[in-house]
Write an enzyme that holds these catalytic residues in place. Structure first.
Site, short mmCIF file in Angstrom:
data_model
loop_
_atom_site.label_atom_id
_atom_site.label_comp_id
_atom_site.label_asym_id
_atom_site.label_seq_id
_atom_site.Cartn_x
_atom_site.Cartn_y
_atom_site.Cartn_z
CE1 TYR A 72 7.04 -30.58 -44.31
CE2 TYR A 72 8.13 -32.63 -44.83
CZ TYR A 72 7.82 -31.34 -45.15
OH TYR A 72 8.28 -30.80 -46.31
CE LYS A 77 2.98 -15.79 -42.26
NZ LYS A 77 3.50 -14.59 -42.89
O1 LIG Z 1 10.24 -36.83 -48.44
C1 LIG Z 1 10.09 -36.17 -49.46
O2 LIG Z 1 9.71 -36.68 -50.52
C2 LIG Z 1 10.40 -34.71 -49.48
C3 LIG Z 1 11.16 -34.27 -48.28
C4 LIG Z 1 11.80 -32.96 -48.45
O3 LIG Z 1 11.51 -32.16 -49.30
C5 LIG Z 1 12.89 -32.63 -47.54
O4 LIG Z 1 13.17 -33.37 -46.61
O5 LIG Z 1 13.51 -31.58 -47.74
#
Ligand SMILES: O=C(O)CCC(=O)C(=O)O
Ligand SMILES: NC(=O)C1=CN([C@@H]2O[C@H](COP(=O)(O)OP(=O)(O)OC[C@H]3O[C@@H](n4cnc5c(N)ncnc54)[C@H](OP(=O)(O)O)[C@@H]3O)[C@@H](O)[C@H]2O)C=CC1
Ligand SMILES: [Mg+2]
Length: 476
Positions: A162, A239
């Site tokens: 992320y 994982k």
């Molecule tokens: O930031 C996004 O567009 C998706 C983030 C997401 O799926 C989340 O934080 O659960």
């Protein structure tokens, strides 16, 4: 005093400040809010209505929230100009006031801007994403016993893939990076054989650090310490069998923290087996104990047998006195599960889990999956917590096909508001809302998503109608 290009700070109200990672909350906190894209136009007004009504009812005017509208996403571009998705004004406001709440924001797939949601978490170092999933009586669910699931997903929020450090396949930097990896880095490793990154691949980097892991696991363990009985339980979800030095390290660093900083309050699953075996059979030899904790012990090589024997002896020597004789049963149990397995276990054996402590991507998936068990994304709140700021938001996204129709379920953002009130120590207002939501659901006054699952199917109320039902049912 901060200055703003286009925002007007509320005429009255006081900033929340942080001391030692904890918020110090005045009676009139200024709280910035982001309405959000898509269904944000529906769910934010419904949420504000419920939060204001609960605070007014709980404190009779002694406490109130001074809302401070700030902008992100499409709304920000309308006010600040093209591509101004996350204006400096908004960042300044959140930095100054510390606690904020937001609706969902759109992220394009593939190209385009990176996630504003993720950016906010990274900018304010909100390293724990906390997503409770519990069942409200009467909520329809595709599961037979949704009430058995009562977990809190602790999702690491600032690292992992992320971080968005990635290169498109056609980027010359990507081509250069692949050549360097293939020609120099991979051959130098010695364990990677003749593996090569295929031509035409895009590249992403998955950083997972010890400091980042341990500050997150620390919060998850502290959360479990506040729970009772079998719920004093943290599962490190990873994982690590496949990604050994990122996901596997997350597990190892998690256990390390539990067995050092929290040594007096934690027991690991394997330690509990060793001490439990000894309690059942007081004269049990080290070797027989090792045989009981290690499946296939008798087929192991002598070196591996010796390692398990040494583990058993070390545990008994180190914590036999402090944790033995059943004392460990009152402590926080720390175990670990492989991520794919936890997906099936929260469906087949949900009652066995409590705090699911995960890396960023696994937590993203698991929080949606856990929400589905207890009735769907309409009842899935969340909080992004750091040491100097917190932003509350639902687990779900903008659900664009429902935008502006006053029909989506505002429950997740309302419940995120409940988490915010609890974080602020305004428990009385939070309890009114929880009671109101429970009673509205029990009374079948629910939005389309829950109405369609009810048997027999019930008449759906609107998004704003659900907010009114919650307020009407504040007394339970
Ligand atoms: O930031 C996004 O567009 C998706 C983030 C997401 O799926 C989340 O934080 O659960
Ligand atoms: N933190 C954030 O701001 C997040 C933003 N996003 C972004 O949101 C956008 C849309 O993502 P998408 O994949 O469609 O996922 P969404 O979570 O927005 O919606 C997917 C489906 O989930 C159900 N759902 C979502 N929210 C609710 C709700 N409040 N009440 C009831 N049902 C709900 C709906 O199902 P149905 O139609 O079947 O009823 C909806 O169509 C993307 O740009 C994504 O990046 C995604 C997640 C988090
Ligand atoms: Mg998600």
């Amino acid at each position: 005093m901060a200055t703003y290009e286009k925002l007007t700070v509320p005429a009255s109200g006081t900033a929340i400040r942080f001391e030692g990672g904890q918020p110090i909350v005045p009676n009139d906190p200024i709280i910035p809010f982001i309405r959000g894209d898509g269904t944000g136009v529906d769910i934010w007004p419904a949420t504000q209505r419920v939060l204001d009504a609960a605070v007014a009812k709980a404190y009779g005017g002694e406490r109130r929230i001074e809302w401070f509208k700030v902008y992100a996403g499409d709304e920000a571009c309308e006010l600040y100009g093209t591509y101004q998705y996350l204006p400096q004004d908004t960042l300044t406001a959140i930095e100054q006031y510390g606690v904020a709440i937001k609706g969902p924001l759109t992220t394009p797939i593939g190209g385009g801007i990176r996630s504003l949601n993720v950016a906010l978490r990274q900018i304010f170092d909100l390293y724990c994403c906390v997503r409770p999933c519990r069942y409200y009586d009467g909520t329809p669910s595709p599961h037979k016993r949704p009430q058995d699931l009562d977990v809190v997903v602790y999702r690491e929020n600032t690292e992992d893939i992320y971080m968005g450090i990635e290169w498109e396949a056609t980027d010359p930097v990507c081509l250069e990076l692949i050549a360097h990896l293939n020609d120099t880095v991979i051959p130098a490793n010695g364990k990677l054989g003749n593996r090569r990154i295929p031509a035409g691949a895009g590249i992403g980097i998955k950083p997972v650090s010890k400091a980042g892991t341990q500050r997150h696991v620390r919060k998850a363990i502290r959360h479990a310490l506040g729970l009772e009985g079998a719920k004093r339980h943290v599962t490190l979800v990873h994982k690590g069998n496949i990604m050994k030095f990122t996901e596997g390290a997350f597990r190892d660093w998690g256990y390390e923290l539990a067995t050092t900083e929290f040594r007096d309050q934690c027991i690991t699953e394997r330690e509990s087996w060793i001490l439990g075996n000894l309690e059942e059979k007081p004269g049990l030899s080290i070797e027989d104990n090792a045989r009981l904790i290690e499946p296939g012990y008798d087929s192991l090589t002598p070196e591996k047998k010796a390692a398990v024997d040494a583990e058993v002896k070390a545990v008994i020597d180190a914590i036999g006195a402090s944790h033995g004789d059943g004392k460990w049963k009152a402590m926080v149990m720390v175990d670990d599960r492989i991520a794919d397995s936890i997906f099936q276990q929260i469906q087949t054996r949900p009652q066995e889990y409590s705090v699911l402590c995960t890396l960023n991507l696994n937590g993203d998936y698991i929080s949606d999956a856990a929400a589905a068990v207890v009735g769907g994304l309409g009842m899935a709140p969340g909080a992004n917590i750091g040491d100097n700021a917190a932003i509350f938001e639902a687990t779900h996204g903008t659900a664009p096909k429902h935008a502006g129709l006053d029909r989506i379920n505002p429950g997740s953002v309302i419940l995120s508001g409940v988490m915010m009130l609890e974080y602020m120590g305004w428990q009385e207002a939070a309890d009114l809302i929880t009671a109101g939501i429970s009673a509205a659901i029990a009374n079948k006054e629910v939005t389309y998503d829950l109405a369609r699952l009810m048997e027999p199917r019930s008449e759906a109320v609107s998004c704003s109608g659900f907010a009114e039902a919650v307020v009407r049912h504040f007394g339970g």
